[in-house]
Scaffold this motif. Structure first.
Motif, PDB file in Angstrom:
ATOM      1  N   VAL A 127      -3.111   3.202  13.946  1.00 42.37           N
ATOM      2  CA  VAL A 127      -3.737   4.408  13.517  1.00 42.37           C
ATOM      3  C   VAL A 127      -3.055   5.597  13.089  1.00 42.37           C
ATOM      4  N   ILE A 128      -1.689   5.791  13.477  1.00 47.30           N
ATOM      5  CA  ILE A 128      -1.043   6.658  12.899  1.00 47.30           C
ATOM      6  C   ILE A 128      -0.637   6.452  11.328  1.00 47.30           C
ATOM      7  N   LEU A 129      -0.395   5.335  11.092  1.00 47.04           N
ATOM      8  CA  LEU A 129      -0.307   4.813   9.769  1.00 47.04           C
ATOM      9  C   LEU A 129      -1.470   5.280   8.892  1.00 47.04           C
ATOM     10  N   ALA A 130      -2.565   4.734   9.341  1.00 48.24           N
ATOM     11  CA  ALA A 130      -3.963   4.963   8.822  1.00 48.24           C
ATOM     12  C   ALA A 130      -4.355   6.549   8.417  1.00 48.24           C
ATOM     13  N   ALA A 131      -3.989   7.500   9.608  1.00 43.92           N
ATOM     14  CA  ALA A 131      -4.223   8.959   9.429  1.00 43.92           C
ATOM     15  C   ALA A 131      -3.123   9.591   8.594  1.00 43.92           C
ATOM     16  N   THR A 132      -1.982   9.025   8.487  1.00 47.23           N
ATOM     17  CA  THR A 132      -0.958   9.647   7.764  1.00 47.23           C
ATOM     18  C   THR A 132      -1.310   9.369   6.168  1.00 47.23           C
ATOM     19  N   LEU A 133      -1.961   8.227   5.910  1.00 50.38           N
ATOM     20  CA  LEU A 133      -2.346   7.873   4.357  1.00 50.38           C
ATOM     21  C   LEU A 133      -3.557   8.772   4.065  1.00 50.38           C
ATOM     22  N   ILE A 134      -4.252   8.809   5.049  1.00 52.23           N
ATOM     23  CA  ILE A 134      -5.703   9.503   4.811  1.00 52.23           C
ATOM     24  C   ILE A 134      -5.448  11.186   4.527  1.00 52.23           C
ATOM     25  N   ARG A 135      -4.442  11.483   5.290  1.00 53.62           N
ATOM     26  CA  ARG A 135      -3.887  13.076   5.409  1.00 53.62           C
ATOM     27  C   ARG A 135      -3.038  13.308   3.982  1.00 53.62           C
ATOM     28  N   GLY A 136      -2.302  12.213   3.404  1.00 53.23           N
ATOM     29  CA  GLY A 136      -1.742  12.381   2.352  1.00 53.23           C
ATOM     30  C   GLY A 136      -2.639  12.255   1.078  1.00 53.23           C
ATOM     31  N   LEU A 137      -3.669  11.656   1.197  1.00 57.94           N
ATOM     32  CA  LEU A 137      -4.939  11.575   0.245  1.00 57.94           C
ATOM     33  C   LEU A 137      -5.449  12.826  -0.152  1.00 57.94           C
ATOM     34  N   ARG A 138      -5.695  13.474   0.967  1.00 57.87           N
ATOM     35  CA  ARG A 138      -6.134  14.872   0.907  1.00 57.87           C
ATOM     36  C   ARG A 138      -5.447  16.040   0.878  1.00 57.87           C
ATOM     37  N   ARG A 139      -4.200  16.076   1.479  1.00 54.42           N
ATOM     38  CA  ARG A 139      -3.215  17.181   1.376  1.00 54.42           C
ATOM     39  C   ARG A 139      -1.754  16.806   0.800  1.00 54.42           C
ATOM     40  N   GLY A 140      -1.717  15.718   0.422  1.00 47.51           N
ATOM     41  CA  GLY A 140      -0.431  15.221   0.087  1.00 47.51           C
ATOM     42  C   GLY A 140       0.069  15.950  -1.225  1.00 47.51           C
ATOM     43  N   ALA A 141       1.631  16.124  -1.583  1.00 45.30           N
ATOM     44  CA  ALA A 141       1.955  16.722  -2.883  1.00 45.30           C
ATOM     45  C   ALA A 141       1.593  15.685  -3.752  1.00 45.30           C
ATOM     46  N   PRO A 142       1.549  16.411  -5.032  1.00 39.06           N
ATOM     47  CA  PRO A 142       1.218  15.724  -6.347  1.00 39.06           C
ATOM     48  C   PRO A 142       2.500  14.395  -6.365  1.00 39.06           C
ATOM     49  N   ALA A 143       1.901  13.422  -6.853  1.00 38.11           N
ATOM     50  CA  ALA A 143       3.008  12.292  -7.017  1.00 38.11           C
ATOM     51  C   ALA A 143       3.609  12.286  -8.652  1.00 38.11           C
ATOM     52  N   PRO A 144       4.939  12.381  -8.808  1.00 33.05           N
ATOM     53  CA  PRO A 144       5.188  12.216 -10.027  1.00 33.05           C
ATOM     54  C   PRO A 144       4.787  10.695 -10.619  1.00 33.05           C
ATOM     55  N   LEU A 184       0.829  -0.995  -0.079  1.00 29.23           N
ATOM     56  CA  LEU A 184       0.075   0.021  -0.058  1.00 29.23           C
ATOM     57  C   LEU A 184       0.851   1.257   0.026  1.00 29.23           C
ATOM     58  N   LEU A 185       1.849   1.273   0.726  1.00 26.46           N
ATOM     59  CA  LEU A 185       2.809   2.328   0.934  1.00 26.46           C
ATOM     60  C   LEU A 185       3.698   2.622  -0.522  1.00 26.46           C
ATOM     61  N   TYR A 186       3.906   1.436  -0.991  1.00 30.45           N
ATOM     62  CA  TYR A 186       4.628   1.542  -2.309  1.00 30.45           C
ATOM     63  C   TYR A 186       3.898   2.098  -3.517  1.00 30.45           C
ATOM     64  N   TRP A 187       2.556   1.596  -3.763  1.00 33.64           N
ATOM     65  CA  TRP A 187       1.602   1.944  -4.758  1.00 33.64           C
ATOM     66  C   TRP A 187       0.740   3.116  -4.155  1.00 33.64           C
ATOM     67  N   PHE A 188       0.770   3.530  -3.318  1.00 32.59           N
ATOM     68  CA  PHE A 188      -0.243   4.648  -2.811  1.00 32.59           C
ATOM     69  C   PHE A 188      -0.230   5.933  -3.818  1.00 32.59           C
ATOM     70  N   PRO A 189       1.126   6.300  -3.888  1.00 28.04           N
ATOM     71  CA  PRO A 189       1.138   7.400  -5.098  1.00 28.04           C
ATOM     72  C   PRO A 189       0.757   7.330  -6.331  1.00 28.04           C
ATOM     73  N   LYS A 190       0.861   5.834  -6.882  1.00 30.57           N
ATOM     74  CA  LYS A 190       0.251   5.565  -8.078  1.00 30.57           C
ATOM     75  C   LYS A 190      -1.175   5.706  -8.118  1.00 30.57           C
ATOM     76  N   MET A 191      -1.864   5.091  -6.850  1.00 28.34           N
ATOM     77  CA  MET A 191      -3.134   4.950  -6.976  1.00 28.34           C
ATOM     78  C   MET A 191      -4.110   6.284  -6.788  1.00 28.34           C
ATOM     79  N   THR A 192      -3.349   7.005  -5.978  1.00 24.10           N
ATOM     80  CA  THR A 192      -4.017   8.401  -5.552  1.00 24.10           C
ATOM     81  C   THR A 192      -3.482   9.534  -6.217  1.00 24.10           C
ATOM     82  N   GLY A 193      -2.317   9.405  -6.607  1.00 24.91           N
ATOM     83  CA  GLY A 193      -1.623  10.580  -7.499  1.00 24.91           C
ATOM     84  C   GLY A 193      -1.093  11.535  -6.266  1.00 24.91           C
ATOM     85  N   ARG A 194      -1.072  11.026  -5.096  1.00 22.67           N
ATOM     86  CA  ARG A 194      -0.261  11.939  -4.194  1.00 22.67           C
ATOM     87  C   ARG A 194       0.728  11.065  -3.271  1.00 22.67           C
TER      88      ARG A 194
END
Lengths: 541, 252
Positions: free
Chosen positions: A484-501, A411-421
């Motif tokens: 919980v921290i892991l989930a919160a970080t990913l949810i935060r990344g989904l909303r406010r993360g920098a755009p992923a190349p 999930l951490l590896y592909w998160f940027p690809k799946m969400t663009g962030r």
């Protein structure tokens, strides 16, 4: 085939393009494999956190001897539900249905799976099965208290709502079978030109092996569960010793599925690790074919070892010896994989961002899970540790430390690809420390407790086990705060993360060649594959 | 080159559909496989009881039902052969005959089962309680296995009924020509879904093809594949019965 590179606005990402339907229906009726992957992600994540909550309640109950927070019957329901939810609703569908759905077509250069509508149907089967399983808690005679294995004759005698829970698991089986069938057909029919079998990424290989297990093992569970239902509804007498039935036969049928199911859980995680190591060691994977074939070997040998769950149930010595020997054999392909991963690191330019950190700790935890497995496949030791916390510790090292950590790594590896962030790395490192420490406090202590003789599924314990139970319970708090921290970080990344190349990690497989998030049909033009999945032409010159 | 270049995205993949169907049939065999395993164990343990229990099954109805199912498989295969040759009407008639045989089978099954119930030969009955445990297990298995089989007959009939609707309807196609050179001929079904498309060198050629193609083999192919796959399912129902019949009725 002369088409120039088209501007990205002409090909909106799958997140923007909702297809024929708008809004929420654009998700619920979508046949896009990526959207279905996200549907699975959301639903499976919900059930995972329900399972975690039940788990932490169980640990809390075991903090002190005697009643702590719940009554014995509730505790029986808790461990049953924890098992059913974690196994049928989280780990079995987890990696194949979420990451597999999303990345299998992309990795082989296809626009979708072979049967997109069937794919959506699988998700609805999953939801239907899950709803039925949850409904069994609140209806009939209350939540089932048999343990997730539904062993007869207790499961046909208990007044709790086993029938409905078993029916839920039966429906979930359909979901699993249909996904497996879809993946096999996709891999056989939709590989891009030039993508021969040995140019397929290893994640795809592991999904291929898994899909065969899903297809060939799940029906046996399905019929077994149907028989339990018929037994409860009509009293067929097939498993009831009072009517001439044989309860041991139930155990055989159950484990003929449920042992291979263990490989449904772990093989895809191994596939994820095989993707992450070459990406972050900046190396071609070591022993590509050995890893691919070891997946098939594990899938095959996995069929022949179910008897090792039943060494104390009553079997001839010959069968026990054979099952024990075959169980040792599983260690060979598993060892092949571990040594190949470690060899991939050799002379690599290793970087350790979050996915790699989780992948590296996967090896550590899975190795403990695997080695304790070898210990209990020896007949004499097995009788000593059977039905103790040792077993609980062992399978949590394999299922949680193996399959679930592999899932987190993926999930951490592909998160940027799946969400663009992108997500923030630092909290993930904090989460990792908490999870790693908590995990080992919780489950290594269980190994020790089990070796000392603490039986599993007991509501109460004797004074010598008290310290161990306290350490394990405190460990569970660390583990959950990390989650919980892991989930919160990913949810935060989904909303406010920098755009992923398109390729934030330096990956080499096809998914890193397309935009993040991918456009609706993945490839504007189906790629022609000319080199291996982990070749790095830019550095091999 | 241009006419051979197919549009992969929407092109019908008959082989893929068949692979999927065969994989599904594997799972069905394994589903029944579990039951055959149970049968094998109890047959070994309760050989004599099974022998006596089997004698009270109605061999005549069993044999008759076997004949019915085998014949229905024949009409099923003929229906597919008819559609492959473009004989849509004949295909439908044969499909209706197949469904009729399936219903006939179920009617016989109904009478057979009611007779068993009438004689008190069902799990949990007082009659069986007075007999040996092996006979009870035999009837438990008998109802589980023939019951699951009958359920598959019902599902098969529903599938065949749906197929009747699909085969009976002549595909109403809209042909559209896209682009100039290379032009693309697109055929859409009534719901607007592209079911077939092909690139052609020249637009006039595409227009010509648009007139001819709705009756062409490749356009009919999706229907034939669906009917073949439904046929495979129906044959599965037949094959399972071929094993159930001797195991319950003949070995006594």
């Amino acid at each position: 085939m002369s088409s120039s590179e088209t501007p990205s606005r002409a090909h909106p990402s799958y997140l923007e393009d909702s297809g024929r339907h708008k809004g929420i229906l654009g998700w619920l009726l979508s046949v896009d494999h990526k959207r279905i992957g996200i549907l699975y992600l959301v639903s499976i994540a919900c059930f995972f956190f329900i399972g975690v909550t039940i788990g932490i309640l169980m640990r809390l109950e075991m903090l002190t001897a005697g009643p702590t927070i719940v009554q014995p019957q509730t505790y029986n329901a808790l461990f049953t539900l924890h098992g059913v939810i974690m196994i049928f609703l989280f780990i079995i569908p987890g990696i194949p249905a979420i990451l597999g759905n999303f990345f299998l077509p992309i990795q082989i250069g296809a626009r979708d799976v072979a049967f997109p509508r069937l794919n959506l149907l699988s998700w609805y089967c999953y939801i239907a099965g899950a709803v039925i399983a949850v409904a069994s808690l609140f209806t009939g005679g209350g939540p089932p208290d048999t343990g997730w294995t539904f062993y007869v004759p207790f499961s046909i005698r208990t007044g709790t709502n086993v029938t409905l829970a078993v029916f839920g698991a039966f429906i979930l089986g359909f979901s699993s079978i249909l996904t497996g069938l879809n993946f096999i057909t996709t891999i056989h029919r939709l590989r891009a030109p030039g993508m021969d079998w040995f140019k397929m990424p290893l994640f795809t290989w592991s999904l291929y092996a898994t899909a065969w297990v899903q297809i060939l093992a799940t029906p046996v569970l399905a019929i077994t569960l149907v028989l339990v239902m018929l037994e409860r509804l009509f009293g067929l007498g097939l498993f009831d010793p009072a009517k001439g039935g044989d309860p041991i036969l139930y155990q055989h049928l159950f484990w003929i599925y449920s042992h291979p199911a263990v490989y449904i859980m772990i093989l895809p995680a191994m596939g994820v690790i095989s993707e992450i190591f070459p990406a972050f060691a900046r190396q071609k994977i070591y022993g590509y074919k050995a890893i691919a074939f070891s997946s098939l070997a594990i899938a095959f040998v996995g069929y022949l070892v179910w008897g090792h769950h039943m060494f104390t149930s009553g079997m001839s010595d010959t069968s026990r010896l054979v099952f024990s020997l075959l169980t040792f054999f599983v260690a060979i392909p598993s060892g092949v994989k571990v040594f190949n991963w470690v060899s991939t690191l050799y002379k690599g330019a290793i970087v350790v961002p979050p996915p790699m950190l989780y992948a590296l700790s996967f090896i550590f935890l899975f190795a403990i899970g695997g080695l304790t497995g070898i210990i209990q496949s020896a007949l004499a030791t097995n009788i000593h540790v059977h039905d103790t916390y040792w077993i609980v510790g062992h399978f949590h090292y394999v299922m949680f430390g193996g399959a679930a950590w592999g899932f987190f790594a993926g999930l951490l590896y592909w998160f940027p690809k799946m969400t663009g962030r992108m997500y923030n790395f630092r909290p993930v490192f904090v989460a990792w420390v908490l999870m790693f420490v908590g995990f080992n406090m919780l489950y290594f202590t269980m190994l020790v407790l089990g070796w000392m003789g603490m039986p599993r599924r007991y509501y109460d314990f004797l004074p010598p086990f008290h310290t161990g139970h306290v350490i394990a319970t405190v460990g569970s708090w660390f583990l959950v705060s990390g989650l919980v921290i892991l989930a919160a970080t990913l949810i935060r990344g989904l909303r406010r993360g920098a755009p992923a190349p398109a390729d934030p990690w330096g990956g080499t497989t096809l998914e890193w060649r397309i935009a993040s998030p991918p456009p609706t049909e993945n490839f504007h033009e189906i790629p022609t594959v000319t080199h291996g999945p982990y070749d790095r032409p830019e550095i091999s010159v | 080159m241009s006419t051979a270049a197919l549009n992969e995205a929407h092109h019908h993949d008959a082989t893929g559909a068949k692979i999927g169907m065969w994989l599904f049939l594997f799972t069905e065999f394994l589903l029944f496989g579990g039951l055959f395993l149970v049968y094998a164990e109890y047959r070994t343990i309760y050989a004599t009881d099974f022998h006596y229990a089997a004698m009270s099954l109605n061999l005549l109805i069993g044999a008759f039902n076997t004949l019915i199912l085998l014949t229905s498989s024949l009409t099923m295969a003929l229906s597919i052969a008819a559609l492959e040759r473009g004989l849509r009407r004949l295909s439908c008639v044969l499909l209706v005959v197949t469904i009729g045989f399936g219903l006939f089978f179920l009617v016989n099954k109904y009478f057979e089962w009611s007779e068993k119930f009438h004689h008190g030969l069902y799990p949990g009955s007082e009659v069986l309680a007075g007999r040996t445990p092996g006979e009870g297990v035999f009837y438990g298995l008998y109802f589980a296995m023939t019951g699951l089989h009958a359920l598959h007959v019902v599902i098969g009939l529903v599938v065949l009924g749906a197929m009747l609707g699909i085969v009976a309807r002549k595909p109403r196609l809209k042909a559209r020509v896209e682009g100039l050179a290379p032009a693309r001929l697109v055929l859409q079904d009534a719901s607007g879904q592209t079911i077939w498309s092909r690139e052609v060198a020249e637009p006039p050629e595409a227009v010509e093809l648009a007139l001819v193609y709705p009756e062409h083999d490749e356009v009919r192919e999706p229907q034939v594949t669906k009917l073949e796959n439904s046929g495979l399912y129906w044959h599965l129902v037949d094959v399972i019965w071929i094993f159930l019949f001797p195991l319950f009725y003949l070995i006594s």
